[in-house]
Write an enzyme that holds these catalytic residues in place. Structure first.
Site, mmCIF file in Angstrom:
data_model
loop_
_atom_site.group_PDB
_atom_site.id
_atom_site.type_symbol
_atom_site.label_atom_id
_atom_site.label_comp_id
_atom_site.label_asym_id
_atom_site.label_seq_id
_atom_site.Cartn_x
_atom_site.Cartn_y
_atom_site.Cartn_z
ATOM 1 N N GLY A 60 41.469 44.002 34.596
ATOM 2 C CA GLY A 60 42.814 43.619 34.188
ATOM 3 C C GLY A 60 43.857 44.519 34.811
ATOM 4 N N CYS A 85 35.602 47.231 35.800
ATOM 5 C CA CYS A 85 36.903 47.735 36.229
ATOM 6 C C CYS A 85 37.704 48.234 35.016
ATOM 7 C CB CYS A 85 37.647 46.671 37.029
ATOM 8 S SG CYS A 85 39.030 47.317 38.008
ATOM 9 N N TYR A 86 38.726 47.504 34.585
ATOM 10 C CA TYR A 86 39.481 47.930 33.408
ATOM 11 C C TYR A 86 38.584 47.987 32.179
ATOM 12 C CZ TYR A 86 43.196 48.220 29.915
ATOM 13 O OH TYR A 86 43.988 48.626 28.880
ATOM 14 N N HIS A 171 33.848 45.209 41.234
ATOM 15 C CA HIS A 171 33.726 43.827 40.764
ATOM 16 C C HIS A 171 32.454 43.181 41.325
ATOM 17 C CE1 HIS A 171 37.724 43.397 38.890
ATOM 18 N NE2 HIS A 171 38.090 44.295 39.788
ATOM 19 N N GLU A 173 31.205 40.464 40.462
ATOM 20 C CA GLU A 173 31.297 39.004 40.388
ATOM 21 C C GLU A 173 31.838 38.366 41.657
ATOM 22 O OE1 GLU A 173 35.196 40.507 38.429
ATOM 23 O OE2 GLU A 173 33.131 41.182 38.767
ATOM 24 N N ASP A 228 34.227 14.526 39.544
ATOM 25 C CA ASP A 228 34.435 14.873 38.137
ATOM 26 C C ASP A 228 34.529 13.629 37.259
ATOM 27 O OD1 ASP A 228 34.580 17.419 39.215
ATOM 28 O OD2 ASP A 228 36.775 17.413 39.273
ATOM 29 N N LYS A 376 32.759 23.025 38.799
ATOM 30 C CA LYS A 376 32.493 21.874 39.667
ATOM 31 C C LYS A 376 31.050 21.839 40.149
ATOM 32 C CE LYS A 376 35.691 20.124 42.251
ATOM 33 N NZ LYS A 376 35.717 18.692 41.795
#
Length: 520
Positions: A60, A85-86, A171, A173, A228, A376
């Site tokens: 963040g 991180c944060y 990070h 991710e 979708d 998706k």
């Protein structure tokens, strides 16, 4: 049946990181159900006796030195916790470590080293990761061990075995972090000791349960033909059959491939798809409009008007009363359209998505969104599970405003034609070269400039088509696709020879960021 999106194995506590969605994606790819949740929602759930099996604290923009938020309730439920991180800084500060304002920022790629005999299965002793922070942990809290250190000597990772907690300054991710998925897998399996609970079967079962609440009532679907809406409609049809009615609005801003695709779906699926020809309605309202946001709004509002009129006529003529509106809303649409700030979170609304919110309240329709908890790629997996054709499931995304935002400036019939014809050529050649699925999105844009050229023996002063092809896994970031020169040459040659009024073709090599995928 009411399904709560927070009934998940893992809660991702959103502190406002631009990468929070990616944590959820990577977590699900590893086979664990997860949901993004705000700080106030965590507090409310805890107070009501609910809790997950694990918490992940996201990154963040805040600084511990100025943030007066009380985070203590996150750490008193004896839950495994991963701080990113944060999130690491919140963890370190709470347990008595020291977090200091940085004198040296770490942004971008950084090399980290495993420390104190810490081992990660499948990972080398040092590798590159993605950093994005200024404050840093200067003193590791008591009970925690330093397990990773960056190349400049800063704390990059800590772990407390007894409390089943782990913190990372980088990070894992994001795609830029080597071995990021392996690191997350290590935490979930070795630290938190979680069993896998998420996959195609679980996703399809949950989506089906959402549709079952309809019973024998009537459902209408604003059908686009994209993956979708197609997957959502197919799930609904398997549950409620002919109680589902699909309306496809033709606003005159479609490509040749779109018309062919809808006709194919009408013939080859059991869905009841009715095409509404509303081209005159849209074009009359778009006349003289060049501002992209105004074009989007007009197209959106006109779509609602056309759809509402069709539903009203349909109900009057056939005596059918619709109670639900089916949409192919995805989890990123929900996240981006809901401001966590309003619910005690740290971020603000990114955009209002056209799928979220539906039609006017006066239509008194309840939203039915069986894909609202999926990304998706997960929706595509469900499509394959349902037996839909591969080429349908892996069609490139196409924006609701269509060609309307791919003609820069005012829309004219001739401009729409140029984009449609050039886009069809690009589509055909992508398939001819068998590289359609190697790019995430591909389209053409008509630029509002003219250039001098030579056609035959004469001077030509005609318009420019730009090719835009990007590669991405999450559509939050994207890189331009580096395609074979012979392919680009072939596309350019065909467009300048076959599309009347186009003399020049250019290729957009801008990544996202700083650019966006679409031009408008």
């Amino acid at each position: 049946m009411k399904i709560d999106e927070h009934q998940r194995q893992i809660w991702i506590v959103d502190f406002g990181s631009q990468y929070t969605q990616l944590i959820t994606r990577k977590t699900r790819e590893l086979g664990h159900s997860s949901a993004i949740i705000t700080l106030d929602e965590v507090r409310e759930k805890f107070d009501s006796g609910e809790k997950p099996e694990c918490l992940v604290l996201s990154g963040g923009p805040d600084s511990i030195s100025t943030d007066e938020t009380d985070y203590s309730f996150l750490f008193d439920k004896d839950l495994p916790i991963l701080g990113i991180c944060y999130g690491l800084q919140v963890m370190a500060d709470y347990f008595g470590g020291k977090v200091s304002p940085g004198t040296q920022a770490e942004y971008g790629h950084a090399e980290i080293f495993l420390k104190n005999k810490f081992e990660l299965p499948g990972c080398p002793e040092h590798f590159h990761v993605w950093m994005s922070h200024f404050d840093h942990v200067e003193k590791v809290p008591e009970g925690f061990t330093l397990i990773m250190e960056s190349h400049n000597g800063m704390v990059a990772g800590i772990r407390d075995k007894d409390r089943k907690m782990m913190g990372l300054q980088f990070h894992p991710e994001v795609e830029h972090s080597s071995y990021g998925k392996e690191i997350l897998k290590y935490f979930y399996s070795e630290v938190a000791k979680l069993d896998e609970d998420w996959g195609k079967g679980a996703m399809l079962e949950e989506a089906t349960e959402l549709v079952k609440k309809v019973g024998d009532r009537k459902v209408l679907c604003a059908f686009s033909g994209g993956v979708d809406s197609l997957v959502a409609a197919t799930i609904a049809h398997e549950v409620i059959g002919d109680n589902l009615y699909c309306f496809f609005v033709d606003h005159g801003l479609l490509r040749p491939q779109d018309y062919g695709h809808i006709k194919t779906l009408q013939k080859e699926t059991p869905l009841n798809i009715e095409i509404i020809d509303a081209r005159d309605d849209f074009m009359s309202k778009l006349k003289g409009v060049s501002d992209p946001e105004e074009k989007r709004k007009i197209i959106g509002h006109t779509f609602i008007e056309v759809f509402e009129k069709k539903v009203h006529d349909f109900e009057n003529e056939k005596g059918i009363n619709f109670e639900f509106l089916l949409q192919g809303t995805l989890y990123p649409d929900v996240i981006e359209s809901t401001s966590p700030h309003k619910k005690g979170g740290k971020s603000v609304t990114i955009k209002s998505h056209h799928n979220v919110g539906g039609l006017p309240e006066r239509m008194k329709l309840e939203l039915l969104e069986p894909l609202r908890f999926m990304f998706k790629d997960e929706g595509r997996k469900i499509g394959e599970e349902l037996g839909l054709k591969h080429e349908w499931v892996y069609r490139h995304p196409f924006p609701g405003p269509g060609i309307g935002i791919r003609v820069l400036g005012e829309l004219f019939d001739d401009s729409i034609r140029k984009v449609g014809e050039s886009d069809q050529i690009l589509f055909e050649e992508l398939h001819a070269y068998k590289i359609y699925e190697s790019v995430a999105q591909a389209f053409t844009v008509l630029l509002p400039v003219k250039t001098v050229g030579v056609k035959g023996d004469g001077r030509a002063y005609e318009e420019v088509i730009c090719l835009r092809l990007v590669s991405t896994t999450d559509y939050m970031t994207a890189t331009w696709s580096d395609l074979p020169r012979e392919f680009l040459s072939r596309v350019s040659s065909r467009i300048t020879n076959e599309v009347k009024g186009v003399t020049r073709v250019v290729y957009d090599i801008t990544s996202k960021p700083p650019g966006t995928i679409e031009w408008e």
